[in-house]
Design a protein around this motif. Structure first.
Motif, PDB file in Angstrom:
ATOM      1  N   PHE A  68      31.686  41.271  45.498  1.00  0.00           N
ATOM      2  CA  PHE A  68      32.586  41.099  46.641  1.00  0.00           C
ATOM      3  C   PHE A  68      33.242  42.400  47.103  1.00  0.00           C
ATOM      4  O   PHE A  68      33.384  42.637  48.299  1.00  0.00           O
ATOM      5  N   ILE A  69      33.645  43.239  46.158  1.00  0.00           N
ATOM      6  CA  ILE A  69      34.318  44.488  46.533  1.00  0.00           C
ATOM      7  C   ILE A  69      33.313  45.621  46.696  1.00  0.00           C
ATOM      8  O   ILE A  69      33.534  46.539  47.474  1.00  0.00           O
ATOM      9  N   GLY A  70      32.182  45.561  45.987  1.00  0.00           N
ATOM     10  CA  GLY A  70      31.142  46.565  46.116  1.00  0.00           C
ATOM     11  C   GLY A  70      31.369  47.820  45.290  1.00  0.00           C
ATOM     12  O   GLY A  70      30.904  48.898  45.659  1.00  0.00           O
ATOM     13  N   LEU A  71      32.051  47.707  44.160  1.00  0.00           N
ATOM     14  CA  LEU A  71      32.283  48.858  43.298  1.00  0.00           C
ATOM     15  C   LEU A  71      31.011  49.206  42.528  1.00  0.00           C
ATOM     16  O   LEU A  71      30.112  48.378  42.367  1.00  0.00           O
ATOM     17  N   SER A  72      30.953  50.426  42.033  1.00  0.00           N
ATOM     18  CA  SER A  72      29.821  50.838  41.197  1.00  0.00           C
ATOM     19  C   SER A  72      29.939  50.161  39.825  1.00  0.00           C
ATOM     20  O   SER A  72      30.964  49.566  39.497  1.00  0.00           O
ATOM     21  N   ILE A  73      28.878  50.290  39.038  1.00  0.00           N
ATOM     22  CA  ILE A  73      28.874  49.696  37.696  1.00  0.00           C
ATOM     23  C   ILE A  73      30.004  50.275  36.855  1.00  0.00           C
ATOM     24  O   ILE A  73      30.726  49.535  36.178  1.00  0.00           O
ATOM     25  N   LEU A  74      30.173  51.588  36.894  1.00  0.00           N
ATOM     26  CA  LEU A  74      31.217  52.237  36.101  1.00  0.00           C
ATOM     27  C   LEU A  74      32.602  51.754  36.508  1.00  0.00           C
ATOM     28  O   LEU A  74      33.427  51.403  35.662  1.00  0.00           O
ATOM     29  N   HIS A  75      32.862  51.697  37.799  1.00  0.00           N
ATOM     30  CA  HIS A  75      34.164  51.228  38.267  1.00  0.00           C
ATOM     31  C   HIS A  75      34.378  49.737  37.970  1.00  0.00           C
ATOM     32  O   HIS A  75      35.494  49.296  37.725  1.00  0.00           O
ATOM     33  N   SER A  76      33.306  48.973  37.974  1.00  0.00           N
ATOM     34  CA  SER A  76      33.406  47.555  37.613  1.00  0.00           C
ATOM     35  C   SER A  76      33.823  47.401  36.152  1.00  0.00           C
ATOM     36  O   SER A  76      34.686  46.578  35.829  1.00  0.00           O
ATOM     37  N   PHE A  77      33.225  48.198  35.276  1.00  0.00           N
ATOM     38  CA  PHE A  77      33.584  48.121  33.862  1.00  0.00           C
ATOM     39  C   PHE A  77      34.991  48.655  33.605  1.00  0.00           C
ATOM     40  O   PHE A  77      35.707  48.132  32.749  1.00  0.00           O
ATOM     41  N   ILE A  78      35.385  49.658  34.345  1.00  0.00           N
ATOM     42  CA  ILE A  78      36.761  50.151  34.231  1.00  0.00           C
ATOM     43  C   ILE A  78      37.747  49.068  34.655  1.00  0.00           C
ATOM     44  O   ILE A  78      38.772  48.856  34.009  1.00  0.00           O
ATOM     45  N   SER A  79      37.428  48.343  35.724  1.00  0.00           N
ATOM     46  CA  SER A  79      38.310  47.258  36.155  1.00  0.00           C
ATOM     47  C   SER A  79      38.369  46.144  35.117  1.00  0.00           C
ATOM     48  O   SER A  79      39.422  45.544  34.894  1.00  0.00           O
ATOM     49  N   ILE A  80      37.251  45.875  34.434  1.00  0.00           N
ATOM     50  CA  ILE A  80      37.245  44.872  33.361  1.00  0.00           C
ATOM     51  C   ILE A  80      38.173  45.299  32.233  1.00  0.00           C
ATOM     52  O   ILE A  80      38.976  44.490  31.733  1.00  0.00           O
ATOM     53  N   VAL A  81      38.107  46.555  31.829  1.00  0.00           N
ATOM     54  CA  VAL A  81      38.950  47.060  30.740  1.00  0.00           C
ATOM     55  C   VAL A  81      40.424  46.993  31.122  1.00  0.00           C
ATOM     56  O   VAL A  81      41.272  46.529  30.338  1.00  0.00           O
ATOM     57  N   VAL A  82      40.758  47.413  32.332  1.00  0.00           N
ATOM     58  CA  VAL A  82      42.153  47.421  32.770  1.00  0.00           C
ATOM     59  C   VAL A  82      42.712  46.005  32.834  1.00  0.00           C
ATOM     60  O   VAL A  82      43.797  45.720  32.303  1.00  0.00           O
ATOM     61  N   VAL A  83      41.975  45.099  33.446  1.00  0.00           N
ATOM     62  CA  VAL A  83      42.465  43.718  33.564  1.00  0.00           C
ATOM     63  C   VAL A  83      42.553  43.052  32.206  1.00  0.00           C
ATOM     64  O   VAL A  83      43.505  42.315  31.922  1.00  0.00           O
ATOM     65  N   SER A  84      41.591  43.310  31.323  1.00  0.00           N
ATOM     66  CA  SER A  84      41.649  42.686  29.993  1.00  0.00           C
ATOM     67  C   SER A  84      42.837  43.202  29.185  1.00  0.00           C
ATOM     68  O   SER A  84      43.462  42.436  28.447  1.00  0.00           O
ATOM     69  N   LEU A  85      43.164  44.479  29.317  1.00  0.00           N
ATOM     70  CA  LEU A  85      44.342  44.998  28.622  1.00  0.00           C
ATOM     71  C   LEU A  85      45.629  44.390  29.167  1.00  0.00           C
ATOM     72  O   LEU A  85      46.565  44.110  28.413  1.00  0.00           O
ATOM     73  N   LEU A  86      45.672  44.178  30.463  1.00  0.00           N
ATOM     74  CA  LEU A  86      46.870  43.588  31.065  1.00  0.00           C
ATOM     75  C   LEU A  86      47.027  42.104  30.722  1.00  0.00           C
ATOM     76  O   LEU A  86      48.149  41.614  30.566  1.00  0.00           O
ATOM     77  N   LEU A  87      45.914  41.397  30.598  1.00  0.00           N
ATOM     78  CA  LEU A  87      45.978  39.950  30.379  1.00  0.00           C
ATOM     79  C   LEU A  87      45.829  39.533  28.914  1.00  0.00           C
ATOM     80  O   LEU A  87      45.791  38.340  28.623  1.00  0.00           O
ATOM     81  N   THR A  88      45.764  40.475  27.997  1.00  0.00           N
ATOM     82  CA  THR A  88      45.613  40.131  26.581  1.00  0.00           C
ATOM     83  C   THR A  88      46.740  39.248  26.053  1.00  0.00           C
ATOM     84  O   THR A  88      46.461  38.244  25.391  1.00  0.00           O
ATOM     85  N   PRO A  89      48.017  39.554  26.318  1.00  0.00           N
ATOM     86  CA  PRO A  89      49.066  38.654  25.799  1.00  0.00           C
ATOM     87  C   PRO A  89      48.956  37.229  26.334  1.00  0.00           C
ATOM     88  O   PRO A  89      49.145  36.266  25.593  1.00  0.00           O
ATOM     89  N   ILE A  90      48.613  37.094  27.590  1.00  0.00           N
ATOM     90  CA  ILE A  90      48.470  35.759  28.181  1.00  0.00           C
ATOM     91  C   ILE A  90      47.269  35.045  27.578  1.00  0.00           C
ATOM     92  O   ILE A  90      47.328  33.848  27.269  1.00  0.00           O
ATOM     93  N   SER A  91      46.183  35.767  27.378  1.00  0.00           N
ATOM     94  CA  SER A  91      44.970  35.187  26.811  1.00  0.00           C
ATOM     95  C   SER A  91      45.192  34.699  25.382  1.00  0.00           C
ATOM     96  O   SER A  91      44.714  33.626  25.005  1.00  0.00           O
ATOM     97  N   ILE A  92      45.915  35.463  24.598  1.00  0.00           N
ATOM     98  CA  ILE A  92      46.188  35.064  23.214  1.00  0.00           C
ATOM     99  C   ILE A  92      47.027  33.791  23.181  1.00  0.00           C
ATOM    100  O   ILE A  92      46.731  32.849  22.445  1.00  0.00           O
ATOM    101  N   ARG A  93      48.076  33.754  23.983  1.00  0.00           N
ATOM    102  CA  ARG A  93      48.927  32.553  24.021  1.00  0.00           C
ATOM    103  C   ARG A  93      48.157  31.338  24.529  1.00  0.00           C
ATOM    104  O   ARG A  93      48.270  30.243  23.979  1.00  0.00           O
ATOM    105  N   LEU A  94      47.369  31.539  25.575  1.00  0.00           N
ATOM    106  CA  LEU A  94      46.604  30.435  26.139  1.00  0.00           C
ATOM    107  C   LEU A  94      45.599  29.892  25.132  1.00  0.00           C
ATOM    108  O   LEU A  94      45.427  28.672  25.005  1.00  0.00           O
ATOM    109  N   SER A  95      44.941  30.768  24.397  1.00  0.00           N
ATOM    110  CA  SER A  95      43.973  30.302  23.406  1.00  0.00           C
ATOM    111  C   SER A  95      44.644  29.519  22.289  1.00  0.00           C
ATOM    112  O   SER A  95      44.109  28.527  21.802  1.00  0.00           O
TER     113      SER A  95
END
Length: 96
Positions: A47-74
């Motif tokens: 949808f956004i058209g980022l490169s593979i590297l930027h896509s993986f960087i976005s995955i890392v950033v979002v996962s670090l930000l959402l880790t506390p929520i993910s742990i509680r939700l699980s």
């Protein structure tokens, strides 16, 4: 981030039913993380058209930000697999 109350403040349910009860929540957290990673990758790449590297960087950033929520939700999902909600539990506790 990973601390829990010992008992539920409403119904006095003991959360740690047995030693290492929430180890199973790691599997739930893994499933949540994989679904999140796939969704972020599709959004970033398709949808956004980022490169593979930027896509993986976005995955890392979002996962670090959402880790506390993910742990509680699980943990919430894991305990709800074994314990059902009882709306009359507080009344039963007060009657005893």
């Amino acid at each position: 981030m990973t601390t829990l109350h010992d008992n539920c403040p409403k119904c006095n349910l003991k959360y740690m039913m047995e030693p290492s009860f929430f180890f199973g929540a790691m599997y739930v957290n893994y499933a949540i993380a994989v679904a999140l990673f796939v969704a972020i990758f599709i959004i970033a790449k398709v949808f956004i058209g980022l490169s593979i590297l930027h896509s993986f960087i976005s995955i890392v950033v979002v996962s670090l930000l959402l880790t506390p929520i993910s742990i509680r939700l699980s943990r919430i999902i894991w305990i709800n697999l074994f314990v059902g909600y009882d709306k009359d539990a507080k009344k039963l506790q007060s009657e005893k």
